[in-house]
Design a protein around this motif. Structure first.
Motif, PDB file in Angstrom:
ATOM      1  N   GLU A 194      11.958  11.175 -16.816  1.00 52.00           N
ATOM      2  CA  GLU A 194      12.339   9.810 -16.452  1.00 52.00           C
ATOM      3  C   GLU A 194      11.796   8.826 -17.490  1.00 52.00           C
ATOM      4  OE1 GLU A 194      14.207   8.802 -14.014  1.00 52.00           O
ATOM      5  OE2 GLU A 194      14.251  10.405 -12.523  1.00 52.00           O
ATOM      6  N   ASP A 195      12.588   7.814 -17.796  1.00 46.07           N
ATOM      7  CA  ASP A 195      12.156   6.790 -18.758  1.00 46.07           C
ATOM      8  C   ASP A 195      10.905   6.062 -18.280  1.00 46.07           C
ATOM      9  OD1 ASP A 195      14.272   7.405 -20.406  1.00 46.07           O
ATOM     10  OD2 ASP A 195      15.586   5.851 -19.588  1.00 46.07           O
ATOM     11  N   THR A 196      10.721   6.005 -16.960  1.00 42.36           N
ATOM     12  CA  THR A 196       9.595   5.256 -16.401  1.00 42.36           C
ATOM     13  C   THR A 196       8.306   6.075 -16.320  1.00 42.36           C
ATOM     14  OG1 THR A 196      10.434   5.824 -14.204  1.00 42.36           O
ATOM     15  CG2 THR A 196      11.025   3.655 -15.072  1.00 42.36           C
ATOM     16  N   PHE A 197       8.364   7.374 -16.666  1.00 41.29           N
ATOM     17  CA  PHE A 197       7.112   8.146 -16.665  1.00 41.29           C
ATOM     18  C   PHE A 197       6.272   7.700 -17.864  1.00 41.29           C
ATOM     19  CE2 PHE A 197       4.078  11.521 -16.969  1.00 41.29           C
ATOM     20  CZ  PHE A 197       3.919  11.955 -15.665  1.00 41.29           C
ATOM     21  N   PRO A 198       5.018   7.312 -17.636  1.00 43.73           N
ATOM     22  CA  PRO A 198       4.186   6.747 -18.720  1.00 43.73           C
ATOM     23  C   PRO A 198       3.683   7.844 -19.665  1.00 43.73           C
ATOM     24  CG  PRO A 198       2.930   6.869 -16.697  1.00 43.73           C
ATOM     25  CD  PRO A 198       4.313   7.312 -16.341  1.00 43.73           C
ATOM     26  N   LYS A 199       4.559   8.310 -20.525  1.00 47.46           N
ATOM     27  CA  LYS A 199       4.321   9.515 -21.321  1.00 47.46           C
ATOM     28  C   LYS A 199       3.070   9.438 -22.196  1.00 47.46           C
ATOM     29  CE  LYS A 199       9.289  10.452 -21.459  1.00 47.46           C
ATOM     30  NZ  LYS A 199       9.645   9.354 -20.561  1.00 47.46           N
ATOM     31  N   HIS A 200       2.804   8.295 -22.798  1.00 44.27           N
ATOM     32  CA  HIS A 200       1.698   8.201 -23.736  1.00 44.27           C
ATOM     33  C   HIS A 200       0.399   7.762 -23.054  1.00 44.27           C
ATOM     34  CE1 HIS A 200       4.608   8.874 -26.858  1.00 44.27           C
ATOM     35  NE2 HIS A 200       5.334   7.858 -26.440  1.00 44.27           N
ATOM     36  N   LYS A 201       0.524   7.182 -21.891  1.00 40.17           N
ATOM     37  CA  LYS A 201      -0.666   6.706 -21.166  1.00 40.17           C
ATOM     38  C   LYS A 201      -1.217   7.761 -20.205  1.00 40.17           C
ATOM     39  CE  LYS A 201      -1.850   3.357 -17.530  1.00 40.17           C
ATOM     40  NZ  LYS A 201      -1.922   4.325 -16.439  1.00 40.17           N
ATOM     41  N   THR A 202      -0.334   8.648 -19.725  1.00 43.20           N
ATOM     42  CA  THR A 202      -0.721   9.588 -18.674  1.00 43.20           C
ATOM     43  C   THR A 202      -0.407  11.015 -19.124  1.00 43.20           C
ATOM     44  OG1 THR A 202      -0.112   7.876 -17.077  1.00 43.20           O
ATOM     45  CG2 THR A 202      -0.521  10.071 -16.193  1.00 43.20           C
ATOM     46  N   PRO A 203      -1.319  11.640 -19.867  1.00 44.14           N
ATOM     47  CA  PRO A 203      -1.061  12.996 -20.353  1.00 44.14           C
ATOM     48  C   PRO A 203      -0.984  14.012 -19.215  1.00 44.14           C
ATOM     49  CG  PRO A 203      -3.338  12.369 -20.761  1.00 44.14           C
ATOM     50  CD  PRO A 203      -2.644  11.140 -20.268  1.00 44.14           C
ATOM     51  N   VAL A 204      -0.258  15.091 -19.474  1.00 44.65           N
ATOM     52  CA  VAL A 204      -0.082  16.164 -18.496  1.00 44.65           C
ATOM     53  C   VAL A 204      -0.468  17.489 -19.141  1.00 44.65           C
ATOM     54  CG1 VAL A 204       1.580  17.416 -17.058  1.00 44.65           C
ATOM     55  CG2 VAL A 204       1.792  14.925 -17.322  1.00 44.65           C
ATOM     56  N   TRP A 205      -1.363  18.222 -18.486  1.00 43.95           N
ATOM     57  CA  TRP A 205      -1.659  19.609 -18.856  1.00 43.95           C
ATOM     58  C   TRP A 205      -1.159  20.495 -17.732  1.00 43.95           C
ATOM     59  CZ3 TRP A 205      -7.189  20.500 -21.265  1.00 43.95           C
ATOM     60  CH2 TRP A 205      -7.318  19.735 -22.437  1.00 43.95           C
ATOM     61  N   ILE A 206      -0.587  21.638 -18.087  1.00 43.93           N
ATOM     62  CA  ILE A 206      -0.034  22.541 -17.085  1.00 43.93           C
ATOM     63  C   ILE A 206      -0.601  23.943 -17.281  1.00 43.93           C
ATOM     64  CG2 ILE A 206       2.062  23.545 -16.104  1.00 43.93           C
ATOM     65  CD1 ILE A 206       3.613  21.131 -17.159  1.00 43.93           C
ATOM     66  N   LEU A 207      -1.210  24.490 -16.218  1.00 44.24           N
ATOM     67  CA  LEU A 207      -1.698  25.864 -16.200  1.00 44.24           C
ATOM     68  C   LEU A 207      -0.742  26.705 -15.356  1.00 44.24           C
ATOM     69  CD1 LEU A 207      -4.246  24.314 -17.120  1.00 44.24           C
ATOM     70  CD2 LEU A 207      -5.583  25.746 -15.566  1.00 44.24           C
ATOM     71  N   TYR A 208      -0.675  27.985 -15.656  1.00 50.04           N
ATOM     72  CA  TYR A 208       0.049  28.891 -14.760  1.00 50.04           C
ATOM     73  C   TYR A 208      -0.529  30.295 -14.892  1.00 50.04           C
ATOM     74  CZ  TYR A 208       2.692  30.843 -18.729  1.00 50.04           C
ATOM     75  OH  TYR A 208       3.056  31.470 -19.899  1.00 50.04           O
ATOM     76  N   GLY A 209      -0.422  31.060 -13.813  1.00 47.79           N
ATOM     77  CA  GLY A 209      -0.924  32.424 -13.793  1.00 47.79           C
ATOM     78  C   GLY A 209       0.126  33.403 -14.291  1.00 47.79           C
ATOM     79  N   SER A 210      -0.296  34.332 -15.115  1.00 49.40           N
ATOM     80  CA  SER A 210       0.651  35.303 -15.674  1.00 49.40           C
ATOM     81  C   SER A 210       1.252  36.203 -14.602  1.00 49.40           C
ATOM     82  CB  SER A 210      -0.057  36.164 -16.732  1.00 49.40           C
ATOM     83  OG  SER A 210      -1.075  36.961 -16.131  1.00 49.40           O
ATOM     84  N   GLU A 211       0.562  36.344 -13.453  1.00 49.18           N
ATOM     85  CA  GLU A 211       1.039  37.225 -12.387  1.00 49.18           C
ATOM     86  C   GLU A 211       1.626  36.448 -11.213  1.00 49.18           C
ATOM     87  OE1 GLU A 211       0.978  40.474 -13.179  1.00 49.18           O
ATOM     88  OE2 GLU A 211       0.129  39.665 -15.046  1.00 49.18           O
ATOM     89  N   ASP A 212       1.963  35.196 -11.440  1.00 48.28           N
ATOM     90  CA  ASP A 212       2.549  34.370 -10.371  1.00 48.28           C
ATOM     91  C   ASP A 212       3.955  34.885 -10.044  1.00 48.28           C
ATOM     92  OD1 ASP A 212       3.643  32.408  -8.738  1.00 48.28           O
ATOM     93  OD2 ASP A 212       2.790  30.748  -9.874  1.00 48.28           O
ATOM     94  N   PRO A 213       4.192  35.333  -8.789  1.00 49.15           N
ATOM     95  CA  PRO A 213       5.520  35.849  -8.440  1.00 49.15           C
ATOM     96  C   PRO A 213       6.531  34.754  -8.128  1.00 49.15           C
ATOM     97  CG  PRO A 213       4.079  35.989  -6.538  1.00 49.15           C
ATOM     98  CD  PRO A 213       3.243  35.437  -7.668  1.00 49.15           C
ATOM     99  N   TRP A 214       6.067  33.507  -7.985  1.00 47.22           N
ATOM    100  CA  TRP A 214       6.934  32.414  -7.551  1.00 47.22           C
ATOM    101  C   TRP A 214       7.315  31.454  -8.683  1.00 47.22           C
ATOM    102  CZ3 TRP A 214       3.638  30.916  -2.644  1.00 47.22           C
ATOM    103  CH2 TRP A 214       3.752  31.949  -1.693  1.00 47.22           C
ATOM    104  N   THR A 215       6.510  31.373  -9.710  1.00 42.69           N
ATOM    105  CA  THR A 215       6.739  30.410 -10.792  1.00 42.69           C
ATOM    106  C   THR A 215       6.993  31.156 -12.094  1.00 42.69           C
ATOM    107  OG1 THR A 215       5.307  28.768  -9.715  1.00 42.69           O
ATOM    108  CG2 THR A 215       5.757  28.459 -12.056  1.00 42.69           C
ATOM    109  N   PRO A 216       8.220  31.157 -12.594  1.00 36.84           N
ATOM    110  CA  PRO A 216       8.519  31.890 -13.835  1.00 36.84           C
ATOM    111  C   PRO A 216       7.759  31.319 -15.025  1.00 36.84           C
ATOM    112  CG  PRO A 216      10.539  31.227 -12.684  1.00 36.84           C
ATOM    113  CD  PRO A 216       9.404  30.497 -12.040  1.00 36.84           C
ATOM    114  N   GLY A 217       6.952  32.162 -15.668  1.00 32.90           N
ATOM    115  CA  GLY A 217       6.135  31.696 -16.777  1.00 32.90           C
ATOM    116  C   GLY A 217       6.945  31.123 -17.921  1.00 32.90           C
ATOM    117  N   ALA A 218       8.091  31.719 -18.212  1.00 33.00           N
ATOM    118  CA  ALA A 218       8.914  31.234 -19.331  1.00 33.00           C
ATOM    119  C   ALA A 218       9.408  29.819 -19.072  1.00 33.00           C
ATOM    120  CB  ALA A 218      10.090  32.181 -19.560  1.00 33.00           C
ATOM    121  N   ARG A 219       9.708  29.517 -17.822  1.00 34.22           N
ATOM    122  CA  ARG A 219      10.163  28.154 -17.494  1.00 34.22           C
ATOM    123  C   ARG A 219       9.015  27.157 -17.634  1.00 34.22           C
ATOM    124  NH1 ARG A 219      13.991  26.279 -12.381  1.00 34.22           N
ATOM    125  NH2 ARG A 219      13.889  24.024 -12.779  1.00 34.22           N
ATOM    126  N   VAL A 220       7.815  27.585 -17.260  1.00 35.20           N
ATOM    127  CA  VAL A 220       6.653  26.711 -17.437  1.00 35.20           C
ATOM    128  C   VAL A 220       6.418  26.454 -18.925  1.00 35.20           C
ATOM    129  CG1 VAL A 220       4.217  26.363 -16.940  1.00 35.20           C
ATOM    130  CG2 VAL A 220       5.621  27.612 -15.322  1.00 35.20           C
TER     131      VAL A 220
END
Length: 401
Positions: A317-343
């Motif tokens: 979204e254009d309104t997400f404050p991209k430079h002011k609010t950084p995002v880090w994302i972790l994921y587990g390699s064995e997560d059966p619900w969240t595809p690692g490649a998509r993350v």
């Protein structure tokens, strides 16, 4: 003209009675939490939000606080799921809050169909009064790490329920503004989220970018039953909606059969790659609130929520404050619900600074392996302090000059 003393006495008595009634009022499907959380050994506190009860916990450091985080839990769990994160943040010198989202834990669970509740809390009502609530031609990821265009993302709950990401986002922002900031005097608060709590966290940032300085994500969720995620949705969704309707009307027996400690423990073994983390304490603190009045209605209502925002759409979204609010994302390699490649594909988004894979853990690394997650979280807490420290250093330099 003066009032007769008998009239004055009557008025005073009526006023006192009204105060007693108001103070004793408890919203429907609301249960008081234990005084102390078994999981965290912290006092359970109450935030009164739009006439409803919100349970939260607060962990304080033993030294002056270096910053503040608000922890947002995932589906069908509650703030006790952050038992190791609360402790880890406090031990590292940070103030940490964890709250139960409306309908979860020891927060109120008003009936999804209650018109009064919808008017009081439903975050969708003011947003979609004058539009169809559909995002069109949005780029999303795929399980194999590719990209695709979703022609439509339906943002509105199909049942008009108050249990939606816009409601929870408003709850988080109100909690941050009314409880966290006055108690800590922070200029910006860090959100920490797990699973679908991430969507509520991202929406909070979109709604109130002035409140937040970063989002630390532990395993996002892409909501496999969302209409935009279902193949051939025009054909499949009517069937899925029929099943969801059946569960809402006839599902209590199934819920009662599954809501047993041994069954819950077995269910948790699926998302948890480290089975030793599924201990009796975890089962107890997650199951007990699910046995309170109104909980099963919320569960089946949430399972019917095949709509709402999606992570890539929110971060784009254009309104997400991209430079002011950084995002880090972790994921587990064995997560059966969240595809690692998509993350991993989310690293292409401008607002995402880092994507980190954690080997050998599942969907809840913060609870399975806090020794892996907490050091990364402390790095992120230092990262979001950088602008503040820079401003302080510049101010001091100017004074010296």
């Amino acid at each position: 003209m003066s009032w007769p003393s008998s009239v004055v006495a009557t008025l005073v008595l009526c006023q006192c009675l009204c105060l007693v009634v108001v103070s004793a009022y408890a919203p429907p499907n609301t249960v008081a939490p234990p005084a102390i959380s078994r999981a965290t050994n912290l006092p359970n506190k109450i935030f009164k939000w739009r006439n409803f009860q919100v349970r939260y916990q607060k962990a304080l450091p033993s030294v002056p606080s270096k910053g503040t985080a608000v922890l947002v839990h995932g589906l069908f769990v509650n703030s006790d799921h952050w038992r190791y994160t609360l402790k880890g943040l406090a031990e590292a010198g940070y103030t940490a809050y964890a709250l139960d989202l409306l309908g979860s834990g020891y927060s109120s669970k008003p009936a999804p169909s209650c018109a009064e509740s919808r008017e009081l809390v439903c975050g969708e009502l003011p947003r979609f009064r004058d539009n169809d609530g559909i995002k069109r031609n949005i780029m999303l990821g795929t399980a194999k790490g590719g990209s695709r265009i979703a022609t439509e993302i339906d943002l509105k709950h199909p049942c008009g329920s108050p249990y939606n990401f816009y409601t929870w986002a408003e709850q988080i922002s109100d909690f941050t503004e009314q409880i966290v900031m006055p108690e800590t005097n922070e200029k910006g608060v860090t959100l920490v989220s797990n699973s679908i709590g991430t969507i509520s966290a991202f929406q909070s940032v979109l709604d109130r970018p002035d409140l937040y300085n970063g989002v630390f994500v532990v395993n996002p969720n892409f909501r496999e039953l969302h209409s935009a995620e279902i193949p051939f949705s025009k054909i499949a969704m009517p069937v899925i909606r029929s099943v969801q309707s059946l569960l809402r009307s006839k599902g209590q027996g199934l819920f009662d059969a599954l809501a047993k400690p041994s069954t819950v423990k077995q269910i948790l073994m699926e998302p948890y790659a480290i089975s030793e983390a599924v201990d009796d304490e975890l089962v107890d603190v997650l199951l007990t609130p699910l046995l309170t009045p109104g909980a099963s209605d919320v569960v089946f209502d949430t399972l019917s929520y095949s709509s709402g925002p999606l992570p890539e759409q929110q971060l784009s979204e254009d309104t997400f404050p991209k430079h002011k609010t950084p995002v880090w994302i972790l994921y587990g390699s064995e997560d059966p619900w969240t595809p690692g490649a998509r993350v991993e594909k989310m690293a292409d988004l401008e607002s995402v600074e880092r994507v980190i894979c954690l080997d050998g853990v599942g969907h809840c690394p913060h609870d399975e392996a806090p020794d892996m997650v907490n050091p990364l979280l402390m790095q992120f807490m230092e990262r979001v302090r950088e602008p503040l420290l820079k401003n302080v250093n510049e101010s001091m330099s100017q004074k010296i000059i």
